[in-house]
Write a protein that holds these residues in place. Sequence first.
Motif, PDB file in Angstrom:
ATOM      1  N   LEU A  87      -7.856  69.975-102.158  1.00 38.52           N
ATOM      2  CA  LEU A  87      -9.308  69.983-102.336  1.00 38.52           C
ATOM      3  C   LEU A  87     -10.034  70.285-101.029  1.00 38.52           C
ATOM      4  N   VAL A  88      -9.528  69.738 -99.911  1.00 41.25           N
ATOM      5  CA  VAL A  88     -10.154  70.011 -98.613  1.00 41.25           C
ATOM      6  C   VAL A  88     -10.050  71.491 -98.275  1.00 41.25           C
ATOM      7  N   GLU A  89      -8.888  72.095 -98.559  1.00 39.35           N
ATOM      8  CA  GLU A  89      -8.713  73.523 -98.292  1.00 39.35           C
ATOM      9  C   GLU A  89      -9.684  74.344 -99.131  1.00 39.35           C
ATOM     10  N   LYS A  90      -9.842  73.964-100.399  1.00 35.21           N
ATOM     11  CA  LYS A  90     -10.773  74.677-101.274  1.00 35.21           C
ATOM     12  C   LYS A  90     -12.211  74.502-100.779  1.00 35.21           C
ATOM     13  N   ARG A  91     -12.542  73.287-100.337  1.00 31.12           N
ATOM     14  CA  ARG A  91     -13.895  73.034 -99.826  1.00 31.12           C
ATOM     15  C   ARG A  91     -14.172  73.884 -98.587  1.00 31.12           C
ATOM     16  N   GLN A  92     -13.205  73.967 -97.713  1.00 28.81           N
ATOM     17  CA  GLN A  92     -13.390  74.774 -96.498  1.00 28.81           C
ATOM     18  C   GLN A  92     -13.607  76.240 -96.848  1.00 28.81           C
ATOM     19  N   GLN A 119     -18.276  90.335 -93.412  1.00 29.77           N
ATOM     20  CA  GLN A 119     -18.819  90.371 -94.767  1.00 29.77           C
ATOM     21  C   GLN A 119     -17.853  89.795 -95.796  1.00 29.77           C
ATOM     22  N   PHE A 120     -16.575  89.703 -95.434  1.00 26.31           N
ATOM     23  CA  PHE A 120     -15.588  89.236 -96.399  1.00 26.31           C
ATOM     24  C   PHE A 120     -14.881  87.952 -95.949  1.00 26.31           C
ATOM     25  N   GLN A 121     -15.467  87.251 -95.005  1.00 28.01           N
ATOM     26  CA  GLN A 121     -14.895  85.972 -94.585  1.00 28.01           C
ATOM     27  C   GLN A 121     -15.012  84.953 -95.722  1.00 28.01           C
ATOM     28  N   GLY A 122     -13.911  84.276 -95.997  1.00 25.15           N
ATOM     29  CA  GLY A 122     -13.904  83.276 -97.058  1.00 25.15           C
ATOM     30  C   GLY A 122     -13.435  83.811 -98.385  1.00 25.15           C
ATOM     31  N   PHE A 123     -13.141  85.129 -98.455  1.00 27.66           N
ATOM     32  CA  PHE A 123     -12.758  85.719 -99.725  1.00 27.66           C
ATOM     33  C   PHE A 123     -11.247  85.900 -99.859  1.00 27.66           C
ATOM     34  N   ASP A 124     -10.477  85.187 -99.074  1.00 27.05           N
ATOM     35  CA  ASP A 124      -9.020  85.280 -99.180  1.00 27.05           C
ATOM     36  C   ASP A 124      -8.539  84.272-100.215  1.00 27.05           C
ATOM     37  N   PHE A 125      -8.277  84.776-101.441  1.00 26.13           N
ATOM     38  CA  PHE A 125      -7.804  83.901-102.511  1.00 26.13           C
ATOM     39  C   PHE A 125      -6.298  84.057-102.725  1.00 26.13           C
ATOM     40  N   SER A 126      -5.642  84.674-101.765  1.00 24.44           N
ATOM     41  CA  SER A 126      -4.243  85.012-101.984  1.00 24.44           C
ATOM     42  C   SER A 126      -3.344  83.791-102.080  1.00 24.44           C
ATOM     43  N   ASN A 128      -3.200  79.181-101.572  1.00 26.84           N
ATOM     44  CA  ASN A 128      -3.597  77.873-101.059  1.00 26.84           C
ATOM     45  C   ASN A 128      -2.289  77.218-100.640  1.00 26.84           C
ATOM     46  N   PRO A 129      -2.020  77.101 -99.339  1.00 26.33           N
ATOM     47  CA  PRO A 129      -0.701  76.620 -98.902  1.00 26.33           C
ATOM     48  C   PRO A 129      -0.354  75.252 -99.457  1.00 26.33           C
ATOM     49  N   TYR A 130      -1.341  74.400 -99.630  1.00 26.49           N
ATOM     50  CA  TYR A 130      -1.059  73.056-100.125  1.00 26.49           C
ATOM     51  C   TYR A 130      -0.774  73.072-101.617  1.00 26.49           C
TER      52      TYR A 130
END
Length: 247
Positions: A87-92, A119-126, A128-130
């Motif tokens: 959840l913390v990773e998703k929030r970040q 312009q694309f910072q935060g759009f890496d959905f590839s 979630n390591p956790y």
Amino acid sequence: MAMKVKEVSELASISVRTLHHYDEIGLLVPDEITAAGYRMYSDANLERLQQILFFKELGFSLKEIKNIIDDPTFSAEEALHMHKLILVEKRQRLDQMIATIDKTVLHLRGEIKMTAKEQFQGFDFSHNPYEKEARERWGDQAVNEANQKLQQQPANKQKELAKQMNDIFARLAALRHTAPDSEAAQAEIKQWYMYLNQIGNYTPAAFKGLGQMYVEDERFTRNIDQFGEGLAQFMCQAMAVFADRNE
């Protein structure tokens, strides 16, 4: 203090019917049944329910959740720690996307100049390591198993399955501007569920989790939206409705 089923329903924002179902399958059995037949849930029951809902959020099936929680080696504290990391990773990531939106507004107004990368910072959905670690720890390998099974099919069967998939996606694309819970949308998303179970083993919960990946993973979104812009989001919503109705 023990709580009645309706009180637990309101507390956890789930239906009474769902709690009854959890009881029937042995996933969440209330510690007490009164002489009048009322289910009474203890503090320990509520702690277990919290874990159930956390694992559901990760897309695990009810059967898988029961096996995980009932395992003698299961640690509630370990699980909570893992849930928190996810959840913390998703929030970040969401915070980064919000910041990108704010900067983009200023960029469009001409107040600042953004680079293409910004312009694309935060759009890496590839990944979630956790979440990946949680999958490895508790194990839902439906997607990998499906891919492996598909690759083992003869070439003509793979071609037939590819055509079926394209046909289903095309029909869903034609429905993407309708309500995801409409009769037509649900009839077609059922075909997608049946298709996936030709090559894999998807429970309704796993099906719902896959739908979430369609919007959380840019690669899925990009490929699906080739059939029509917004299709990935529509399928995610329709798959969630189907899963909830067939749980």
